[in-house]
Design a protein around this motif. Sequence first.
Motif, PDB file in Angstrom:
ATOM      1  N   GLN A   1      -0.197   9.680  -0.896  1.00  0.00           N
ATOM      2  CA  GLN A   1      -0.851   8.947  -0.146  1.00  0.00           C
ATOM      3  C   GLN A   1      -1.955   8.297  -0.832  1.00  0.00           C
ATOM      4  O   GLN A   1      -2.233   7.214  -0.496  1.00  0.00           O
ATOM      5  N   PHE A   2      -2.579   8.855  -1.835  1.00  0.00           N
ATOM      6  CA  PHE A   2      -3.572   8.304  -2.533  1.00  0.00           C
ATOM      7  C   PHE A   2      -3.517   8.094  -4.047  1.00  0.00           C
ATOM      8  O   PHE A   2      -3.781   8.706  -4.770  1.00  0.00           O
ATOM      9  N   SER A   3      -2.702   6.825  -4.170  1.00  0.00           N
ATOM     10  CA  SER A   3      -2.306   6.630  -5.434  1.00  0.00           C
ATOM     11  C   SER A   3      -2.927   5.300  -5.787  1.00  0.00           C
ATOM     12  O   SER A   3      -3.565   4.664  -4.992  1.00  0.00           O
ATOM     13  N   ASP A   4      -3.519   5.643  -7.200  1.00  0.00           N
ATOM     14  CA  ASP A   4      -4.579   4.619  -7.544  1.00  0.00           C
ATOM     15  C   ASP A   4      -3.885   3.205  -8.099  1.00  0.00           C
ATOM     16  O   ASP A   4      -4.118   2.380  -8.579  1.00  0.00           O
TER      17      ASP A   4
ATOM     18  N   ASP B   1      -0.916  14.666  -0.907  1.00  0.00           N
ATOM     19  CA  ASP B   1      -2.048  13.813  -1.350  1.00  0.00           C
ATOM     20  C   ASP B   1      -1.687  12.991  -2.586  1.00  0.00           C
ATOM     21  O   ASP B   1      -2.100  11.430  -2.555  1.00  0.00           O
ATOM     22  N   VAL B   2      -0.659  13.229  -3.475  1.00  0.00           N
ATOM     23  CA  VAL B   2       0.052  12.480  -4.591  1.00  0.00           C
ATOM     24  C   VAL B   2       0.619  11.155  -4.097  1.00  0.00           C
ATOM     25  O   VAL B   2       0.815  10.345  -4.732  1.00  0.00           O
TER      26      VAL B   2
ATOM     27  N   ASN C   1       0.907  -1.267   0.025  1.00  0.00           N
ATOM     28  CA  ASN C   1      -0.190   0.037  -0.075  1.00  0.00           C
ATOM     29  C   ASN C   1       0.869   1.367   0.092  1.00  0.00           C
ATOM     30  O   ASN C   1       2.005   1.169   0.239  1.00  0.00           O
ATOM     31  N   ALA C   2       0.263   2.495  -0.105  1.00  0.00           N
ATOM     32  CA  ALA C   2       1.171   3.726  -0.607  1.00  0.00           C
ATOM     33  C   ALA C   2       1.886   3.988   0.744  1.00  0.00           C
ATOM     34  O   ALA C   2       2.984   4.458   0.656  1.00  0.00           O
TER      35      ALA C   2
END
Length: 150
Positions: free
Chosen positions: A65-68, A62-63, A8-9
């Motif tokens: 932590q929230f990676s798809d 945010d880039v 995970n990130a």
Amino acid sequence: MRQPEPLNAIDELQLFLDFAVPLCGADIAYKLRHWGHSREQAKAWLRSEAERAGGSLGENGDVLQFSDGRPRSGRAQKRVIRTASELARGVAAAALLAQLEGKSGVEAFGGFYGGTVSPAEAETARVQDGDGDAVGVAARGTCPVRKPAA
């Protein structure tokens, strides 16, 4: 045989910091030694580096932590790389600053980044100014490293 699931990130960020912070710390210590800053100048510069990294993290965190999980390219890729690089540099600067102030290091993102010497040695060796060299001890191998989890 199946491929393992990607990290995970947060785990990826911790793994990245484990490798990048010691490298950045060594680079910063090298530069400070060669610039010949006084102890107070070194502290001010390290503080500004850590603050700049905090600003970058606040603006672009945010880039990280929230990676798809999709591959990035262009400006999006450069934003991720720049933010991660500035974060590692800021954590390394904060760890070196803590050492100059007599502390053992800093905790960041689940890891401790500090000197490689034992706490008993830290009280005497890490904070001394030798021949006007603000980070002489950091140059002798006490740049920030992550201590293994207990």
